[in-house]
Design a protein around this motif. Structure first.
Motif, mmCIF file in Angstrom:
data_model
loop_
_atom_site.group_PDB
_atom_site.id
_atom_site.type_symbol
_atom_site.label_atom_id
_atom_site.label_comp_id
_atom_site.label_asym_id
_atom_site.label_seq_id
_atom_site.Cartn_x
_atom_site.Cartn_y
_atom_site.Cartn_z
ATOM 1 N N LEU A 17 0.824 -16.471 -7.154
ATOM 2 C CA LEU A 17 0.571 -15.343 -6.122
ATOM 3 C C LEU A 17 -1.308 -15.108 -6.259
ATOM 4 O O LEU A 17 -1.552 -15.397 -7.265
ATOM 5 C CB LEU A 17 1.069 -14.095 -6.126
ATOM 6 N N SER A 18 -1.779 -14.560 -5.060
ATOM 7 C CA SER A 18 -3.021 -14.286 -5.178
ATOM 8 C C SER A 18 -3.315 -12.886 -5.896
ATOM 9 O O SER A 18 -2.520 -12.346 -6.378
ATOM 10 C CB SER A 18 -3.513 -13.928 -3.796
ATOM 11 N N THR A 19 -4.531 -13.023 -6.351
ATOM 12 C CA THR A 19 -4.852 -11.980 -7.270
ATOM 13 C C THR A 19 -4.379 -10.496 -6.647
ATOM 14 O O THR A 19 -3.976 -9.597 -7.554
ATOM 15 C CB THR A 19 -6.366 -11.799 -7.714
ATOM 16 N N ALA A 20 -4.688 -10.283 -5.526
ATOM 17 C CA ALA A 20 -4.334 -9.099 -4.560
ATOM 18 C C ALA A 20 -3.011 -8.885 -4.864
ATOM 19 O O ALA A 20 -2.370 -7.571 -5.037
ATOM 20 C CB ALA A 20 -4.845 -9.021 -3.290
ATOM 21 N N MET A 21 -2.162 -9.786 -4.639
ATOM 22 C CA MET A 21 -0.670 -9.734 -4.666
ATOM 23 C C MET A 21 -0.138 -9.260 -5.927
ATOM 24 O O MET A 21 0.928 -8.828 -6.170
ATOM 25 C CB MET A 21 0.002 -10.988 -4.144
ATOM 26 N N LYS A 22 -0.728 -10.072 -6.949
ATOM 27 C CA LYS A 22 -0.342 -9.887 -8.262
ATOM 28 C C LYS A 22 -0.626 -8.439 -8.677
ATOM 29 O O LYS A 22 0.424 -7.654 -9.198
ATOM 30 C CB LYS A 22 -0.986 -10.574 -9.244
ATOM 31 N N ALA A 23 -1.672 -7.984 -8.306
ATOM 32 C CA ALA A 23 -2.169 -6.293 -8.654
ATOM 33 C C ALA A 23 -1.356 -5.621 -7.845
ATOM 34 O O ALA A 23 -0.742 -4.458 -8.446
ATOM 35 C CB ALA A 23 -3.491 -6.244 -8.094
ATOM 36 N N ALA A 24 -0.956 -5.835 -6.587
ATOM 37 C CA ALA A 24 -0.134 -4.981 -5.911
ATOM 38 C C ALA A 24 1.340 -4.967 -6.489
ATOM 39 O O ALA A 24 2.120 -3.955 -6.450
ATOM 40 C CB ALA A 24 0.324 -5.574 -4.547
ATOM 41 N N GLY A 25 1.786 -6.072 -7.229
ATOM 42 C CA GLY A 25 3.156 -6.062 -7.965
ATOM 43 C C GLY A 25 3.297 -5.093 -8.986
ATOM 44 O O GLY A 25 4.135 -4.464 -9.003
ATOM 45 N N VAL A 26 2.070 -5.027 -9.924
ATOM 46 C CA VAL A 26 1.912 -4.287 -10.960
ATOM 47 C C VAL A 26 2.001 -2.900 -10.495
ATOM 48 O O VAL A 26 2.662 -1.985 -11.100
ATOM 49 C CB VAL A 26 0.769 -4.593 -11.576
#
Length: 401
Positions: A17-26
């Motif tokens: 996933l994109s960095t933004a999507m990874k961060a959103a997952g966390v």
């Protein structure tokens, strides 16, 4: 809350996933999402009315639709409110897809009658409308200004829920989906404070549902569970909820369609929808929903029906990337056994969805779909999925089409 090891596992799973999507997952994994107090079983709606009558609300707005009102499904609930001395008014003008003009009327009605609590009573559209009305009134904002995540400074008016279908899981979710008829689009409003404080899962309200609605809403719940399970934000907690939902749906949806007055099957389907809602509230959804939202916005296709039609098509494309996850779903659905090869189990699960749709009378294709619309619909669906959902594998608009 999800345990920290599960959150770490989510990050590992989201490497594509994109960095933004990874961060959103966390963030989603760590975010404190409230869960409503659930009243479950025949008569649960009456018990909710009895409880609300003692909460001291000045006036309660009951949001529903003409069908629910005509059938008198809210009768016991309203009688309980009245007997307990609670003042209430009913707004029964909600229509399919919760269009903004209708929600505007609900907001004005809520303000005019000086309501300080909202009850969502009905299927997905009344649920979504009620949440947005409560949110917009509290923040004095137009619904369009609330589209997106956490766009309201104030918490919504207290929201309570009585679902009359077993599909959306809105009684436990953070989101509301409304429609803009001028643009032919669907819009998502999300805030953890939109989760209802209490909800009644009353199977006696669902026994009169037509077979086609029972089937479509049940497949909607299945789609929620499946997309939550195969997405890259899945965790130990969401997996438990999703697998439990799948098992209940495979066992009880055919029964509820064959024998609509079977209270046990209806109650278990209501629980399945709730479990699936708990799963996708944290793990989110994917391409099936992204496509279905476009179909609903353009053609007013019922959301559950659109999900049911699209689910096998999307899973066939994603299968190579999620074979092991589909295999686990096959075991949960009891269409395969542990020990079989994952690829074989994945094929069995895909075949079982096609068979389920056929048995329930779900069409293979959407008759209203116009070929000329497909490129724009595919582009919009991919944009929604790629920017909003932790999909297990990216699809191009050409593939989506």
């Amino acid at each position: 809350m999800i345990e920290m090891p599960a959150v770490v596992g989510d990050v590992v799973r989201s490497v594509g996933l994109s960095t933004a999507m990874k961060a959103a997952g966390v963030v989603t994994g760590l975010l404190p999402i409230p869960q409503p107090m659930l009243l479950v079983g025949p008569g649960a709606s009456k018990r909710l009315g009895q409880a609300l009558a003692g909460f001291g609300h000045r006036k309660i707005l009951v949001v529903t639709d003409k069908g629910v009102a005509k059938l008198g499904l809210a009768k016991a609930f309203l009688q309980a409110l009245r007997k307990g001395g609670a003042d209430y008014v009913v707004f029964d003008a909600v229509t399919a897809d919760a269009p903004i003009p209708v929600i505007e009327k609900g907001i004005a009605y809520c303000q005019r009658r000086n309501c300080d609590a909202v009850v969502a009573f009905g299927g997905g559209s009344p649920m979504d409308a009620a949440k947005v009305i409560a949110y917009a009134v509290a923040n004095r904002k137009h619904p369009r200004k609330l589209v997106g995540y956490f766009k309201g400074l104030s918490a919504p008016l207290p929201v309570y829920a009585v679902p009359t279908t077993a599909g959306t899981g809105s009684e436990v979710t953070v989101a509301a989906v409304i429609s803009d008829p001028d643009e032919g689009t669907k819009l998502v409003i999300a805030d953890t404070r939109l989760v209802p404080a209490m909800a009644a899962l009353d199977p006696s309200l669902m026994t009169g549902l037509p077979r086609d609605i029972t089937a479509a809403t049940g497949m909607d719940a299945l789609t929620h569970a499946v997309e939550a399970f195969i997405g890259q934000w899945a965790s130990a907690y969401t997996d438990r909820m999703a697998l439990a939902a799948v098992a209940l749906i495979y066992e009880n949806l055919p029964v509820a369609c064959r024998n609509p007055r079977n209270l046990e099957a209806r109650e278990r389907m209501a629980l399945a929808a709730t479990y699936a809602g708990l799963a996708f509230t944290r793990a989110n959804v994917g391409y099936v929903h992204a496509i279905s939202h476009q179909l609903g916005g353009r053609y007013h296709t019922p959301h559950g029906l659109a999900n049911a039609i699209m689910l096998p098509h999307v899973l066939r494309h994603l299968a190579p990337a999620v074979t092991k996850r589909l295999a686990l779903l096959a075991v949960a659905a009891k269409v395969g056994e542990e020990g079989e090869k994952p690829a074989a189990l994945a094929r069995k699960f895909l075949a079982s969805i096609v068979a389920m749709n056929e048995a329930l009378g779900i069409p293979e294709v959407l008759e209203t779909l116009r070929e000329a619309d497909i490129p724009a619909l595919a582009k919009a669906a991919c944009w929604e999925a790629d920017t909003s959902y932790p999909v297990p594998k990216y699809m191009s608009p050409e593939t989506c089409a």
